[in-house]
Design a protein around this motif. Structure first.
Motif, PDB file in Angstrom:
ATOM      1  N   TYR A  34     118.213   7.094  29.459  1.00  0.00           N
ATOM      2  CA  TYR A  34     117.706   8.027  28.905  1.00  0.00           C
ATOM      3  C   TYR A  34     116.049   8.291  28.759  1.00  0.00           C
ATOM      4  CZ  TYR A  34     115.986   6.892  23.511  1.00  0.00           C
ATOM      5  OH  TYR A  34     115.297   7.605  22.085  1.00  0.00           O
ATOM      6  N   LYS A  35     116.504   9.805  28.359  1.00  0.00           N
ATOM      7  CA  LYS A  35     115.327  10.791  28.304  1.00  0.00           C
ATOM      8  C   LYS A  35     114.116  10.206  29.531  1.00  0.00           C
ATOM      9  CE  LYS A  35     114.090  10.763  23.667  1.00  0.00           C
ATOM     10  NZ  LYS A  35     113.179  10.259  22.955  1.00  0.00           N
ATOM     11  N   GLY A  36     115.474  10.285  31.111  1.00  0.00           N
ATOM     12  CA  GLY A  36     114.682  10.833  32.412  1.00  0.00           C
ATOM     13  C   GLY A  36     114.461   8.955  33.494  1.00  0.00           C
ATOM     14  N   GLN A  37     114.781   7.782  31.344  1.00  0.00           N
ATOM     15  CA  GLN A  37     114.396   6.491  32.277  1.00  0.00           C
ATOM     16  C   GLN A  37     115.786   5.322  32.689  1.00  0.00           C
ATOM     17  OE1 GLN A  37     110.937   4.934  30.505  1.00  0.00           O
ATOM     18  NE2 GLN A  37     111.626   6.702  29.494  1.00  0.00           N
ATOM     19  N   TRP A  38     115.446   5.045  33.347  1.00  0.00           N
ATOM     20  CA  TRP A  38     116.825   3.444  33.443  1.00  0.00           C
ATOM     21  C   TRP A  38     116.472   3.212  32.361  1.00  0.00           C
ATOM     22  CZ3 TRP A  38     121.057   4.724  36.499  1.00  0.00           C
ATOM     23  CH2 TRP A  38     120.252   5.768  37.588  1.00  0.00           C
ATOM     24  N   LEU A  39     118.178   2.586  31.575  1.00  0.00           N
ATOM     25  CA  LEU A  39     117.785   1.955  30.559  1.00  0.00           C
ATOM     26  C   LEU A  39     118.711   0.429  30.623  1.00  0.00           C
ATOM     27  CD1 LEU A  39     117.126   1.096  27.622  1.00  0.00           C
ATOM     28  CD2 LEU A  39     119.868   2.433  27.545  1.00  0.00           C
ATOM     29  N   PHE A  40     117.425  -0.645  30.864  1.00  0.00           N
ATOM     30  CA  PHE A  40     118.051  -1.236  31.055  1.00  0.00           C
ATOM     31  C   PHE A  40     118.077  -2.875  29.985  1.00  0.00           C
ATOM     32  CE2 PHE A  40     116.031   0.265  35.041  1.00  0.00           C
ATOM     33  CZ  PHE A  40     116.769  -1.208  36.397  1.00  0.00           C
ATOM     34  N   THR A  41     118.962  -3.976  29.911  1.00  0.00           N
ATOM     35  CA  THR A  41     118.462  -5.304  28.818  1.00  0.00           C
ATOM     36  C   THR A  41     117.934  -6.437  29.623  1.00  0.00           C
ATOM     37  OG1 THR A  41     119.789  -6.322  27.552  1.00  0.00           O
ATOM     38  CG2 THR A  41     120.598  -6.137  29.369  1.00  0.00           C
ATOM     39  N   LYS A  42     117.342  -7.376  28.866  1.00  0.00           N
ATOM     40  CA  LYS A  42     116.284  -8.456  29.311  1.00  0.00           C
ATOM     41  C   LYS A  42     117.484  -9.537  29.185  1.00  0.00           C
ATOM     42  CE  LYS A  42     112.210 -11.164  30.032  1.00  0.00           C
ATOM     43  NZ  LYS A  42     110.984 -11.155  29.451  1.00  0.00           N
ATOM     44  N   HIS A  43     118.220 -10.305  29.818  1.00  0.00           N
ATOM     45  CA  HIS A  43     118.386 -11.631  29.744  1.00  0.00           C
ATOM     46  C   HIS A  43     117.663 -12.077  29.488  1.00  0.00           C
ATOM     47  CE1 HIS A  43     120.951 -14.536  30.196  1.00  0.00           C
ATOM     48  NE2 HIS A  43     122.222 -14.319  29.460  1.00  0.00           N
ATOM     49  N   PRO A  44     117.758 -13.437  28.566  1.00  0.00           N
ATOM     50  CA  PRO A  44     116.553 -14.380  28.061  1.00  0.00           C
ATOM     51  C   PRO A  44     116.749 -15.372  29.437  1.00  0.00           C
ATOM     52  CG  PRO A  44     118.711 -14.988  26.681  1.00  0.00           C
ATOM     53  CD  PRO A  44     118.854 -13.949  27.068  1.00  0.00           C
ATOM     54  N   ARG A  45     117.528 -15.465  30.233  1.00  0.00           N
ATOM     55  CA  ARG A  45     117.494 -16.669  31.326  1.00  0.00           C
ATOM     56  C   ARG A  45     117.984 -15.740  32.480  1.00  0.00           C
ATOM     57  NH1 ARG A  45     121.696 -18.408  28.159  1.00  0.00           N
ATOM     58  NH2 ARG A  45     122.966 -18.312  29.598  1.00  0.00           N
ATOM     59  N   ARG A  46     118.067 -15.022  32.750  1.00  0.00           N
ATOM     60  CA  ARG A  46     118.580 -13.865  34.340  1.00  0.00           C
ATOM     61  C   ARG A  46     117.564 -12.695  34.862  1.00  0.00           C
ATOM     62  NH1 ARG A  46     124.761 -13.918  32.570  1.00  0.00           N
ATOM     63  NH2 ARG A  46     123.855 -12.023  31.735  1.00  0.00           N
ATOM     64  N   TYR A 101     128.332   5.246  34.760  1.00  0.00           N
ATOM     65  CA  TYR A 101     127.371   5.922  34.553  1.00  0.00           C
ATOM     66  C   TYR A 101     127.468   6.177  33.725  1.00  0.00           C
ATOM     67  CZ  TYR A 101     123.903   8.768  34.311  1.00  0.00           C
ATOM     68  OH  TYR A 101     122.428   9.903  34.519  1.00  0.00           O
ATOM     69  N   GLY A 102     126.210   5.917  32.254  1.00  0.00           N
ATOM     70  CA  GLY A 102     125.999   6.337  31.083  1.00  0.00           C
ATOM     71  C   GLY A 102     124.884   7.159  31.118  1.00  0.00           C
ATOM     72  N   THR A 103     124.690   8.229  29.775  1.00  0.00           N
ATOM     73  CA  THR A 103     123.567   8.537  29.138  1.00  0.00           C
ATOM     74  C   THR A 103     122.867   8.126  27.369  1.00  0.00           C
ATOM     75  OG1 THR A 103     124.038  10.113  30.564  1.00  0.00           O
ATOM     76  CG2 THR A 103     122.420  11.073  29.149  1.00  0.00           C
ATOM     77  N   ILE A 104     122.242   8.210  27.231  1.00  0.00           N
ATOM     78  CA  ILE A 104     122.460   7.316  25.964  1.00  0.00           C
ATOM     79  C   ILE A 104     121.788   8.369  25.029  1.00  0.00           C
ATOM     80  CG2 ILE A 104     121.070   5.930  24.711  1.00  0.00           C
ATOM     81  CD1 ILE A 104     122.985   4.861  27.020  1.00  0.00           C
ATOM     82  N   ALA A 105     122.278   8.710  24.449  1.00  0.00           N
ATOM     83  CA  ALA A 105     121.609  10.095  23.073  1.00  0.00           C
ATOM     84  C   ALA A 105     120.744   9.178  22.729  1.00  0.00           C
ATOM     85  CB  ALA A 105     123.456  10.200  21.769  1.00  0.00           C
ATOM     86  N   GLY A 106     120.626   7.965  21.805  1.00  0.00           N
ATOM     87  CA  GLY A 106     119.288   7.043  20.802  1.00  0.00           C
ATOM     88  C   GLY A 106     119.530   6.075  21.389  1.00  0.00           C
TER      89      GLY A 106
END
Length: 157
Positions: A34-46, A101-106
C-alpha cells in the motif's frame, strides 16, 4: 518445489506453480503493498503478520483473500495475483494455503478488525525478520522470505 521445516518443526512444501497441492486450499496468505509499503495486520497473540485465514464454505480462495484483507486491515484490493501454494504437514493435521500478492487501493478505518488489531505498515521488512519478536511465527520460516523474492522477480516493487 522447496521443502523445509517451519518454526514449529513441521514439514513444509512450497511451490510457485499453479495449485500444486490442491485446487481447494483451506487457507490463504496475502502479501500486500500500500503506497510503497508492506501492509500487515497485528494479531493480538501472535504478533505482526500478513493478512490471511480460512477459506469459508462455498467461498473461492481468491474471494477469501479479498475478504481477509478487508476484515483484518480495512484494505480494499486494486489487484490480486496468485503466487503459489504451500502445504504444512503437522502432527495432527495437514494445511494447504494459497499465496497471493495484492496491491491495496485504500485503507478504510474499521470499528473492529476481525480477530486482529488492524493494519500495520512497514516501508521495508526488518533485515533480521526471523529474530524480530514483534512478528508472528508465520513470518519466521522460508514461506514469506521466498514468496517476497518471487514477488520481486515478477513485479516492480
Amino acid at each position: 518445489m522447496y521443502t523445509f521445516q517451519d518454526y514449529y518443526h513441521n514439514h513444509v512444501k512450497l511451490s510457485f506453480k499453479d495449485n500444486p497441492f490442491t485446487d481447494k486450499p483451506g487457507h490463504v496468505l496475502i502479501l500486500c503493498r500500500y503506497k510503497g509499503q508492506w501492509l500487515f495486520t497485528k494479531h493480538p497473540r501472535r504478533g505482526i503478520e500478513f493478512p490471511g485465514g480460512k477459506v469459508e464454505a462455498g467461498e473461492l480462495p481468491r474471494e477469501a483473500a479479498v475478504r481477509e484483507v478487508f476484515e483484518e486491515t480495512g484494505g480494499t484490493l486494486s489487484s490480486l495475483s496468485y503466487i503459489g501454494q504451500y502445504k504444512v504437514e503437522g502432527r495432527h493435521e495437514t494445511i494447504e494455503k494459497s499465496i497471493y500478492y495484492g496491491t491495496i487501493a485504500g485503507l478504510e478505518k474499521q470499528k473492529h478488525y476481525h480477530e486482529t488489531e488492524g493494519p500495520v505498515l512497514f516501508k521495508q521488512l526488518p533485515k533480521k525478520l526471523k529474530e524480530d519478536s514483534r512478528f508472528s511465527f508465520h513470518m519466521r520460516d522460508e514461506v514469506v522470505e521466498m514468496s517476497i523474492q518471487h514477488i520481486k522477480a515478477l513485479f516492480t516493487i
